[in-house]
Design a protein around this motif. Sequence first.
Motif, PDB file in Angstrom:
ATOM      1  N   ALA A  42      48.827  27.062  32.501  1.00  0.00           N
ATOM      2  CA  ALA A  42      48.428  28.228  31.713  1.00  0.00           C
ATOM      3  C   ALA A  42      47.604  29.149  32.593  1.00  0.00           C
ATOM      4  O   ALA A  42      46.733  28.696  33.338  1.00  0.00           O
ATOM      5  CB  ALA A  42      47.622  27.814  30.480  1.00  0.00           C
ATOM      6  N   ALA A  43      47.867  30.430  32.503  1.00  0.00           N
ATOM      7  CA  ALA A  43      47.185  31.431  33.323  1.00  0.00           C
ATOM      8  C   ALA A  43      46.535  32.460  32.412  1.00  0.00           C
ATOM      9  O   ALA A  43      47.133  32.913  31.431  1.00  0.00           O
ATOM     10  CB  ALA A  43      48.177  32.105  34.269  1.00  0.00           C
ATOM     11  N   LEU A  44      45.305  32.838  32.766  1.00  0.00           N
ATOM     12  CA  LEU A  44      44.545  33.805  31.984  1.00  0.00           C
ATOM     13  C   LEU A  44      44.365  35.066  32.816  1.00  0.00           C
ATOM     14  O   LEU A  44      43.820  35.014  33.926  1.00  0.00           O
ATOM     15  CB  LEU A  44      43.191  33.205  31.609  1.00  0.00           C
ATOM     16  N   PHE A  45      44.823  36.199  32.280  1.00  0.00           N
ATOM     17  CA  PHE A  45      44.795  37.465  33.002  1.00  0.00           C
ATOM     18  C   PHE A  45      44.122  38.521  32.139  1.00  0.00           C
ATOM     19  O   PHE A  45      44.453  38.686  30.962  1.00  0.00           O
ATOM     20  CB  PHE A  45      46.219  37.903  33.357  1.00  0.00           C
ATOM     21  N   ILE A  67      43.973  25.215  32.969  1.00  0.00           N
ATOM     22  CA  ILE A  67      44.038  26.676  32.893  1.00  0.00           C
ATOM     23  C   ILE A  67      43.450  27.287  34.159  1.00  0.00           C
ATOM     24  O   ILE A  67      42.529  26.740  34.766  1.00  0.00           O
ATOM     25  CB  ILE A  67      43.280  27.174  31.636  1.00  0.00           C
ATOM     26  N   ARG A  68      44.007  28.416  34.579  1.00  0.00           N
ATOM     27  CA  ARG A  68      43.527  29.131  35.752  1.00  0.00           C
ATOM     28  C   ARG A  68      43.473  30.622  35.444  1.00  0.00           C
ATOM     29  O   ARG A  68      44.348  31.163  34.770  1.00  0.00           O
ATOM     30  CB  ARG A  68      44.460  28.905  36.961  1.00  0.00           C
ATOM     31  N   ALA A  69      42.448  31.277  35.935  1.00  0.00           N
ATOM     32  CA  ALA A  69      42.405  32.733  35.884  1.00  0.00           C
ATOM     33  C   ALA A  69      43.198  33.276  37.066  1.00  0.00           C
ATOM     34  O   ALA A  69      43.162  32.702  38.161  1.00  0.00           O
ATOM     35  CB  ALA A  69      40.961  33.230  35.937  1.00  0.00           C
ATOM     36  N   ILE A  70      43.913  34.372  36.850  1.00  0.00           N
ATOM     37  CA  ILE A  70      44.783  34.903  37.898  1.00  0.00           C
ATOM     38  C   ILE A  70      44.544  36.395  38.089  1.00  0.00           C
ATOM     39  O   ILE A  70      43.972  37.076  37.237  1.00  0.00           O
ATOM     40  CB  ILE A  70      46.275  34.657  37.578  1.00  0.00           C
ATOM     41  N   GLY A  71      45.024  36.903  39.231  1.00  0.00           N
ATOM     42  CA  GLY A  71      44.992  38.322  39.522  1.00  0.00           C
ATOM     43  C   GLY A  71      46.379  38.932  39.428  1.00  0.00           C
ATOM     44  O   GLY A  71      47.370  38.245  39.131  1.00  0.00           O
TER      45      GLY A  71
END
Length: 410
Positions: free
Chosen positions: A67-70, A239-243
Motif C-alpha cells: 500500500a502506498a500513501l501519496f 504501508i509506505r509514503a511515496i513521491g
Amino acid sequence: MNAMTKSAAELRRAARNHILAPRLESPFHDRLMALSEVNDWYNWAGYKAPHALFDGELEYFAIRSTAALFDISPMVKYRIAGPDAERYLNRLTLRDVRKLGVNRVHYTAWCDDHGHVLDDGTLFRLGKNEFRLCCQERHLPWLLDSAFGFAVDIHEETEEIAGLALQGPTSYAVLRDAGFAGVEQLKPFHIGAFPHEDGDVTISRTGFTGDLGYELFVPRARALSLWDRVWRAGAPHTIRAIGYGALNQARIEAGFIVANTDFVTAEGALRADRVRMPDEIGLDWLVDPDKPNFNGRRAILDARRNQSLKHILVGLEIEGNIPAEHAIVYHRQKHEAGLVTAAIWSPTAKRNIAIASLERPYGSKFTEDLWVEIYAMRELKYQKLMKRAKIVPRPFVRLARRTASPPGLT
C-alpha cells in the motif's frame, strides 16, 4: 532622506525574502518531512511536494505490492454548487453530467470554443446540486466567466481540503483496519462519507495508478489525524509514503495522461500547433455528441466529419530496456513522425513502454516500421540508438484487482 533610504532598504529586503520564501506546504508536510530521507522535492502547483522520499524503485513496488500513501492536497480543487450546477457543468465539460449520479465520480475534460483541451480531471457529484472538480491547472477566472447566466457558486478549495491517495493491493485492508466500516461496499468511481473525529472524511474508489486504490478528502484541520489513523492501520500491511516519481511510473503503466506532459493545455500553449483536440490525445471516448451543446462541440464534430485531425496519441512498445523519454519517433528511420511524451521500463509488464504523440497519418494510416531515436549515456558519452517500436493498446498493465468488487484482502 533617511525615510526614503529606509524605504528602499525595506523594499530590497522584501524582494529578497520573496525570492527566498519557501513554496506552500501541504497539510501533510510535517509527516512527509519526517519520512524524507533524500530531500528530493519539486513544485506542484506552488506547493512543495516530494519527488521521492526514500527510494523511487521501492516506492513504486509499494504501489504494486502493498500500500502506498501519496499526498494529493496540491491537486487543484473547485467546489461548484447551486441550482444550475448540473446544467453549468454539462455546458462546460465533454461528458453528460446528467448521467452522473450522486456519490459518483467520472473522468472528464473541457475545451475552449475551438475544441482544444483546456484540462482534464475528475468530477465528483457530492449532492444533487453540489460538485467538486479536481484538475491539474488553475482555471478560476475562466470558470467564473463561463458561469455567466447560471445560478451557480464557484470557489477554489485547494487550500481548504486535504487529500490522500491510498493505492495498492492492500489499500482496502488498510482502510478496513483503520475503522472505516462499509468501505468495502465502494465500487470503482463511487464515493462515501465516513466518520472521522468530529466530522467526516470523503472516500472515493479512484486513483491514478491503475491499481486498487482510494482517495480520501478531509478539511485541513483534520488532515494530520487522518494521516496518523491510516498510517497506524497500514503498519502491519507495510504501508509506505511515496513521491511523484513512483506514481508517474504507475500512471504510465496504466496509460493515463498528464496535462502539460503528454499534451499542452490550450491556455498554456505558446504556439498554435501545440494545442490538441480530445480525439488527438485519446479522449474521444469522453465526447458525448448527443447531450446539449457544450464548449467546443461544433469544432470537435466538424474535425471528425472533415477528417482534419492532425495528431494521435498512441502507446508504444520499444525493443530493448532503455526508456525512450522525449525520443523522436521516426517512420522508416527517416521521416519524423512525432515525439515520445512519457516512457519507462515497466517492472510489472517487463516491457519498454511509452506514450507518444504522432502527426497523422503516422499512427493512423502508417502504423508499421516505426523507430525511436534514443540517446543513452555510456561512460560520459551519449550513444545514439535506433530502436524498433510498435503501436500497442493502453493500458500497458491491466490489473483485475483494480475493479474487483468487493475488493480483495491481499
